[in-house]
Design a protein around this motif. Structure first.
Motif, PDB file in Angstrom:
ATOM      1  N   GLY A 338       0.810  -1.218   0.000  1.00 15.21           N
ATOM      2  CA  GLY A 338       0.000   0.000   0.000  1.00 15.21           C
ATOM      3  C   GLY A 338       0.841   1.265   0.000  1.00 15.21           C
ATOM      4  N   LEU A 339       2.118   1.168  -0.363  1.00 15.47           N
ATOM      5  CA  LEU A 339       2.984   2.358  -0.350  1.00 15.47           C
ATOM      6  C   LEU A 339       2.869   3.154  -1.653  1.00 15.47           C
ATOM      7  CD1 LEU A 339       6.064   0.620   1.290  1.00 15.47           C
ATOM      8  CD2 LEU A 339       4.586   2.337   2.347  1.00 15.47           C
ATOM      9  N   LEU A 340       2.529   2.443  -2.721  1.00 18.58           N
ATOM     10  CA  LEU A 340       2.295   3.109  -4.009  1.00 18.58           C
ATOM     11  C   LEU A 340       0.846   2.873  -4.414  1.00 18.58           C
ATOM     12  CD1 LEU A 340       5.429   2.009  -6.137  1.00 18.58           C
ATOM     13  CD2 LEU A 340       4.965   4.311  -5.274  1.00 18.58           C
ATOM     14  N   ASN A 341       0.196   3.890  -5.003  1.00 24.44           N
ATOM     15  CA  ASN A 341      -1.172   3.671  -5.498  1.00 24.44           C
ATOM     16  C   ASN A 341      -1.131   3.117  -6.927  1.00 24.44           C
ATOM     17  OD1 ASN A 341      -0.790   5.782  -7.278  1.00 24.44           O
ATOM     18  ND2 ASN A 341      -1.907   7.289  -6.054  1.00 24.44           N
ATOM     19  N   GLU A 342      -2.295   2.961  -7.553  1.00 17.50           N
ATOM     20  CA  GLU A 342      -2.317   2.306  -8.867  1.00 17.50           C
ATOM     21  C   GLU A 342      -1.627   3.149  -9.949  1.00 17.50           C
ATOM     22  OE1 GLU A 342      -4.868   3.363  -7.184  1.00 17.50           O
ATOM     23  OE2 GLU A 342      -6.394   4.311  -8.442  1.00 17.50           O
ATOM     24  N   ASN A 343      -1.440   4.449  -9.672  1.00 12.92           N
ATOM     25  CA  ASN A 343      -0.698   5.302 -10.621  1.00 12.92           C
ATOM     26  C   ASN A 343       0.784   5.352 -10.298  1.00 12.92           C
ATOM     27  OD1 ASN A 343      -3.039   6.053 -12.004  1.00 12.92           O
ATOM     28  ND2 ASN A 343      -3.491   7.598 -10.441  1.00 12.92           N
ATOM     29  N   LEU A 344       1.223   4.483  -9.387  1.00 12.74           N
ATOM     30  CA  LEU A 344       2.616   4.454  -8.935  1.00 12.74           C
ATOM     31  C   LEU A 344       3.043   5.805  -8.364  1.00 12.74           C
ATOM     32  CD1 LEU A 344       4.338   2.152 -11.607  1.00 12.74           C
ATOM     33  CD2 LEU A 344       3.215   1.523  -9.458  1.00 12.74           C
TER      34      LEU A 344
END
Ligand SMILES: NC(=O)c1ccc[n+]([C@@H]2O[C@H](COP(=O)([O-])OP(=O)(O)OC[C@H]3O[C@@H](n4cnc5c(N)ncnc54)[C@H](O)[C@@H]3O)[C@@H](O)[C@H]2O)c1
Length: 347
Positions: A338-344
């Protein structure tokens, strides 16, 4: 000279910064990176970024104009940098590799930057094993990653001019040691397999062609591009970077590793579906333009360097293809936590 290097905290970046530090001792070197692989160090005693004068943690999709003030040259390495990541994160790959790169070039020109060096790739030739491709050959990108490089090159070509020099370096596949080693590159993978398990597993039938280049020779090519006169190649230049001698079939790379590291088994997957990404490339134009910056490393020396580097790391991970030395695994891990979202983007 003030040089901004985007994506300096990956595999190529630390080798490049070291090199520029030596070739341009008085230059101000500025790094900008999202830091996706910041923790993926390979036996580095010192954080490689200590060699920059300024290090920004930032996103090229959202770059502050003030960072570009007084910058003379940009080396644009930031990218989602291979096919497996491009497949998993296709839209983001297009956003970072294509859209953000074109925006960066536009802003750079507006801000008075004089040279823009783009890290492109020979993978844009796709399936091209019948004859070695030159810069004039048709492009045939087979993956999202390769398409992103083609689109960027097409668009930054139109931005070049009026004293803004753009150089697109179509690099061969990199290999060799780096403070942030990647093992998802063909030769690095073979040497890692040989060291960890005395086993090289070729995922294809071994016949695909790949031109290779040592990462330190990439750095020398970038040095040339940063300082080249526009009379040498014009305001926009796209050039294949590597050498004719370094066009290899994947199986020959495996046998070369076996020569350096004895007692290694090579297994070829005879039932593998054909790997269409097979290309031979002609590097005559680079030789003509940059005779003093031709690749110096040879294949055996590069394999020895990787062998020694991995041994110094105490490397023995037989399951390295599941490890964070593979860029996609690291991104998946950061997403999973959960540190990066789907848009990185960092959460
Ligand atoms: N390694 C190769 O074989 C090879 C061959 C041809 C071209 N290239 C190109 O050279 C460049 C460098 O490759 P590499 O092997 O060092 O890749 P890498 O994945 O190790 O490094 C890429 C760097 O870009 C950064 N980055 C990604 N998205 C970003 C964003 N939105 N904002 C800021 N930074 C971001 C990452 O954090 C990483 O540090 C890439 O453009 C790649 O496509 C590499």
């Amino acid at each position: 000279m003030k040089i901004l290097i985007t994506g300096n905290m990956g595999y190529v970046g630390p080798c490049l910064v070291s090199h520029l530090r030596t070739s341009f001792p008085n230059a101000t070197l500025i790094g900008l990176d999202m830091g996706y692989f910041a923790a993926c160090l390979s036996n580095s005693e010192v954080l490689p970024e200590c060699k920059t004068d300024v290090q920004y943690f930032g996103d090229v999709r959202n770059i502050q104009r003030t960072i570009l003030e007084g910058v003379d040259a940009i080396v644009h390495l930031s990218a989602i940098s291979n096919d497996p990541m491009g497949k998993t994160f296709e839209a983001v790959t297009m956003d970072i590799n294509h859209k953000a790169s074109v925006e960066l070039a536009k802003t750079a020109k507006e801000m008075g930057v004089k040279a823009f060096v783009f890290a492109s790739s020979c993978s844009m030739y796709g399936a091209a094993e019948d004859s070695a491709r030159t810069e004039a050959s048709p492009l045939n990108p087979l993956t999202a990653y390769a398409r992103s490089k083609v689109f960027t090159e097409r668009d930054i070509k139109n931005i070049a001019g009026d004293g803004f020099t753009v150089t697109s370096l179509r690099f061969s596949t990199a290999c060799g040691m780096s403070p942030r080693l990647r093992l998802d590159l063909v030769l690095n993978d073979f040497v890692a397999g040989a060291i960890a398990s005395k086993q090289i597993t070729i995922l294809s039938d071994g016949t695909p062609w790949r031109p290779l280049i040592n990462v330190k020779d990439m750095a020398r090519a970038i040095e040339w591009a940063v300082s080249r006169d526009m009379k040498n190649g014009g305001e926009f230049l796209a050039v294949n970077v590597g050498s004719n001698e370094w066009n290899y079939q994947v199986k020959d790379l495996a046998y070369a590793v076996k020569e350096v590291i004895p007692g290694v088994d090579v297994s070829i997957n005879k039932n593998a579906a054909p790997d269409k990404r097979s290309y031979r490339v002609n590097f005559d134009y680079y030789k003509e333009l940059a005779p003093d910056y031709q690749p110096k490393y040879n294949l055996i020396k590069t394999i020895e360097e990787l062998r020694d580097g991995l041994k110094n790391m105490g490397f023995n991970d037989e399951k390295f293809r599941d490890s964070n030395y593979m860029r996609l695994n690291m991104l998946n891990q950061l997403r999973g936590k959960g540190l990066l979202n789907e848009n990185l983007e960092w959460v």
